[in-house]
Write a protein that holds these residues in place. Structure first.
Motif, mmCIF file in Angstrom:
data_model
loop_
_atom_site.group_PDB
_atom_site.id
_atom_site.type_symbol
_atom_site.label_atom_id
_atom_site.label_comp_id
_atom_site.label_asym_id
_atom_site.label_seq_id
_atom_site.Cartn_x
_atom_site.Cartn_y
_atom_site.Cartn_z
ATOM 1 N N MET A 104 8.353 32.205 -31.689
ATOM 2 C CA MET A 104 7.222 32.054 -31.336
ATOM 3 C C MET A 104 7.544 32.306 -29.092
ATOM 4 N N THR A 105 6.409 32.833 -28.460
ATOM 5 C CA THR A 105 6.902 33.607 -27.057
ATOM 6 C C THR A 105 5.570 33.346 -26.599
ATOM 7 N N ALA A 106 4.553 33.021 -25.136
ATOM 8 C CA ALA A 106 3.535 33.617 -24.937
ATOM 9 C C ALA A 106 3.818 33.811 -23.110
ATOM 10 N N SER A 107 3.991 35.106 -22.638
ATOM 11 C CA SER A 107 3.907 35.389 -21.378
ATOM 12 C C SER A 107 3.138 34.390 -20.690
ATOM 13 N N ALA A 108 1.789 34.005 -20.395
ATOM 14 C CA ALA A 108 1.256 33.712 -19.228
ATOM 15 C C ALA A 108 0.390 32.115 -20.148
ATOM 16 N N VAL A 109 -0.306 31.152 -19.545
ATOM 17 C CA VAL A 109 -1.279 30.257 -19.784
ATOM 18 C C VAL A 109 -2.902 29.964 -19.383
ATOM 19 N N PHE A 110 -3.815 30.410 -19.243
ATOM 20 C CA PHE A 110 -4.494 29.733 -18.377
ATOM 21 C C PHE A 110 -5.575 29.197 -18.624
ATOM 22 N N ILE A 111 -6.019 28.719 -17.564
ATOM 23 C CA ILE A 111 -7.283 27.419 -18.048
ATOM 24 C C ILE A 111 -8.535 28.039 -16.581
ATOM 25 N N LEU A 112 -9.472 28.222 -17.347
ATOM 26 C CA LEU A 112 -10.955 29.549 -17.103
ATOM 27 C C LEU A 112 -11.777 27.999 -17.042
ATOM 28 N N ASP A 113 -12.833 28.157 -16.903
ATOM 29 C CA ASP A 113 -14.199 27.132 -16.443
ATOM 30 C C ASP A 113 -15.271 28.391 -17.534
ATOM 31 N N VAL A 114 -16.545 27.847 -17.353
ATOM 32 C CA VAL A 114 -17.319 28.828 -18.858
ATOM 33 C C VAL A 114 -17.599 29.835 -18.300
ATOM 34 N N LYS A 115 -17.438 30.496 -17.057
ATOM 35 C CA LYS A 115 -17.726 31.615 -16.723
ATOM 36 C C LYS A 115 -16.627 32.350 -16.681
ATOM 37 N N GLY A 116 -15.627 32.017 -16.754
ATOM 38 C CA GLY A 116 -14.844 32.519 -16.951
ATOM 39 C C GLY A 116 -13.543 33.090 -16.233
ATOM 40 N N LYS A 117 -13.364 32.214 -14.411
ATOM 41 C CA LYS A 117 -12.922 31.976 -13.413
ATOM 42 C C LYS A 117 -11.849 31.419 -14.066
ATOM 43 N N VAL A 118 -10.853 31.806 -13.083
ATOM 44 C CA VAL A 118 -9.270 31.067 -13.468
ATOM 45 C C VAL A 118 -9.170 29.825 -12.606
ATOM 46 N N ILE A 119 -8.563 28.243 -13.702
ATOM 47 C CA ILE A 119 -8.734 27.132 -12.166
ATOM 48 C C ILE A 119 -7.095 26.873 -12.014
ATOM 49 N N ILE A 120 -6.612 27.282 -13.451
ATOM 50 C CA ILE A 120 -5.308 27.076 -13.254
ATOM 51 C C ILE A 120 -4.098 28.232 -14.023
ATOM 52 N N SER A 121 -3.310 29.007 -13.118
ATOM 53 C CA SER A 121 -2.401 29.840 -14.324
ATOM 54 C C SER A 121 -1.505 29.398 -13.934
ATOM 55 N N ARG A 122 -0.269 29.689 -14.876
ATOM 56 C CA ARG A 122 1.304 29.796 -14.951
ATOM 57 C C ARG A 122 2.033 31.031 -15.790
ATOM 58 N N ASN A 123 2.657 31.834 -14.861
ATOM 59 C CA ASN A 123 2.723 32.536 -15.842
ATOM 60 C C ASN A 123 4.509 32.436 -15.506
ATOM 61 N N TYR A 124 4.881 33.143 -17.142
ATOM 62 C CA TYR A 124 5.986 31.793 -17.378
ATOM 63 C C TYR A 124 7.221 33.324 -17.464
ATOM 64 N N ARG A 125 7.026 34.636 -17.700
ATOM 65 C CA ARG A 125 7.540 35.040 -18.127
ATOM 66 C C ARG A 125 7.602 36.386 -17.447
ATOM 67 N N GLY A 126 6.516 36.984 -16.764
ATOM 68 C CA GLY A 126 6.668 37.902 -15.668
ATOM 69 C C GLY A 126 6.146 39.569 -16.608
ATOM 70 N N ASP A 127 5.844 39.227 -17.505
ATOM 71 C CA ASP A 127 5.967 40.927 -17.960
ATOM 72 C C ASP A 127 4.192 41.049 -18.288
ATOM 73 N N VAL A 128 3.311 39.996 -17.802
ATOM 74 C CA VAL A 128 1.831 40.844 -18.107
ATOM 75 C C VAL A 128 1.346 40.352 -16.470
ATOM 76 N N PRO A 129 0.788 41.590 -16.604
ATOM 77 C CA PRO A 129 -0.091 41.741 -14.980
ATOM 78 C C PRO A 129 -1.201 40.336 -15.135
ATOM 79 N N MET A 130 -1.344 39.449 -14.196
ATOM 80 C CA MET A 130 -2.326 38.768 -13.754
ATOM 81 C C MET A 130 -4.075 39.248 -13.796
ATOM 82 N N ASN A 131 -3.785 39.747 -14.430
ATOM 83 C CA ASN A 131 -5.735 40.582 -13.777
ATOM 84 C C ASN A 131 -5.549 41.459 -15.532
#
Length: 484
Positions: free
Chosen positions: A1-28
């Protein structure tokens, strides 16, 4: 099991905290998530979906979205489990997990996310172990030596634990869910249970726990019930969920729960039983509506367990209409209160003894019942008058094909309006304006005048009826002179 990135967002979908672990997925890629979740209807929401080769997995907690993305063929259930473990750890640190608590603890949140996952692989998910080297002062960048539990196979328990007295407590908590038809037939019953433990043991103890599991008895060749058979009754457990300390391989082999317990309080396992169980407390409700917008509830509660047993702190909730008012109660035991925020009556019984039966009566006022009765009565009166008018007109031979029906809010017997040939006879009555020729109109008006006179003069003295009739004739003669 691997995850490329983890995001914490508010109710409007805006990013509060993000962590890119592998760098193989664009952050947008989070922009697609916001559009998918916020625009989707409630019935179409899915916790896992694939779009443009990227898998999105998310959960919602309070006013936050916790999302993970991956481009590999990862186990979605494992990613979901990691997200729930992340929520539990953050709650352990912040007490309440909300947008405000995340914004106030950016540093600690990033540190926890770094320790719980490394290069997309989950690492430590036990809050007690994380607290040993990530404290509230962790933003001071102090160098802390990782505890032994991080590198040990038993990550949920630290080494060197000592207690003056070795104790362990086990509580079995079961909740009974029943679905009963209106005729009293039991449609479905299930038991949801859990084993909760409190461990105060020193060192690294290994415990074993046996259950009266049906599969265990069948595997060992033992039977239940009857002569020469083992005591007790075997149960068939479903949806079993264990704490991570349980050795699953040992359980699969001999159905024995073997584990090294965490220190303190924890839930060892949860399960579900599909079995036919009669209701412990049987409730019968009778609703009797009365005149003058009053309604009465009669509730009878009967315990169906043994007399030597006692049920404590019993609450019986009875739903009532939302506009109920002026409540009054009478009960043989306990207290009754009206909870308008829940639209219900709450009958509280401190001690419910076995084999007992109690009665409670409740009276309410319902303004909506009174309004509906008035409307029905008024509608019936209008329909009766209107049917009388239409009956006379139809039998007078004055109904033609070219006609229209109008609703005239007249209040009493009025005058004939020459412009549109309308006659307002009574409040709320609909009249038919019809006819092309002058003779047709005159026949219709005369018929309506006669019918209105019958309706308005019903029950009056005969002389007054004659006077009314003469008045109608004078009105008709004025409207239609003989010369015409």
């Amino acid at each position: 099991m691997t995850a490329s990135a983890v995001f914490i967002l508010d109710v409007k979908g805006k990013v509060i905290i993000s962590r890119n672990y592998r760098g193989d997925v664009p952050m947008n890629c989070v922009e697609r998530f916001a559009g998918h979740v916020l625009e989707a209807e409630e019935a179409d929401e899915r916790p896992v979906w694939l779009e443009h080769g990227t898998t999105y997995v998310y959960i919602k907690y309070n006013n936050l979205y916790i999302m993970a993305v991956t481009q590999r063929n990862s186990n979605a259930a494992m990613i979901l489990l990691f997200l729930y473990r992340l929520v539990e750890v953050l709650k352990d640190y912040f007490r309440e997990l909300e947008e405000e608590s995340i914004r106030d603890n950016f540093v600690i949140t990033y540190e926890l996310m770094d320790e719980m996952m490394d290069f997309g692989y989950p690492q430590i998910s036990e809050a007690k172990i994380l607290r040993e080297y990530i404290t509230q002062e962790a933003h001071k960048l102090e160098v802390v030596k990782p505890p032994m539990a991080v590198t040990n196979a038993v990550s949920w328990r630290s080494e060197g634990i000592k207690h003056r007295k070795n104790e362990i407590f086990l509580d079995v908590v079961e909740r009974l869910n029943l679905l009963v038809a209106a005729n009293g037939t039991l449609l479905r019953s299930e038991i949801l249970g859990s084993l909760k433990m409190r461990s105060y043991l020193s060192g690294m103890p290994e415990l074993k726990l046996g259950l009266n599991d049906k599969l265990l008895f069948e595997a060992t060749g033992r039977r239940t019930g009857g002569r020469g058979m083992s005591k007790g009754k075997a149960v068939e457990m479903e949806d079993i969920k264990f704490h991570q300390c349980v050795r699953l391989a040992r359980f699969e082999n001999d159905r024995t729960i073997s584990f090294i317990p965490p220190d303190g309080e924890f839930e060892l396992m949860s399960y579900r039983l599909n079995t036919q169980v009669k209701p412990l407390i049987w409730i019968e409700a009778v609703v009797e509506p009365h005149s003058h917008s009053r309604i009465e509830y009669m509730i009878k509660a009967k315990s169906q367990f043994k007399q030597r047993s006692t049920a404590n702190n019993v609450e019986i909730v009875i739903p009532v209409p939302s506009d109920a008012d002026t409540p009054s109660f009478k009960t043989s035991i306990g207290t009754v209160k009206y909870a308008p925020e829940r639209d219900a009556i709450v009958w509280s019984i401190k001690q419910f003894h076995g084999g007992k039966e109690y009665l409670m009566r409740a009276h309410f006022g319902l303004p909506s019942v009174s309004n509906e009765e008035d409307k029905k009565r008024q509608t019936a009166d209008h329909r009766q008058v209107r049917d009388s008018i239409f009956h006379s007109v139809r039998h007078s031979g004055a109904i033609f094909e070219d006609h229209r029906e109008e609703w005239l809010p007249g209040a009493s017997l009025g005058t004939v309006h020459h412009a549109e040939w309308r006659l307002s006879v009574a409040h709320g009555m609909s009249l038919i304006c019809l006819g092309e020729t002058f003779a047709q109109r005159r026949s219709l008006v005369l018929a309506l005048l006669v019918t209105a006179l019958r309706v308005l003069c019903s029950g009056f003295h005969a002389k007054k009826c004659v006077a009314g009739w003469k008045m109608c004739c004078r009105v008709a003669s004025c409207l239609f002179p003989a010369s015409e």
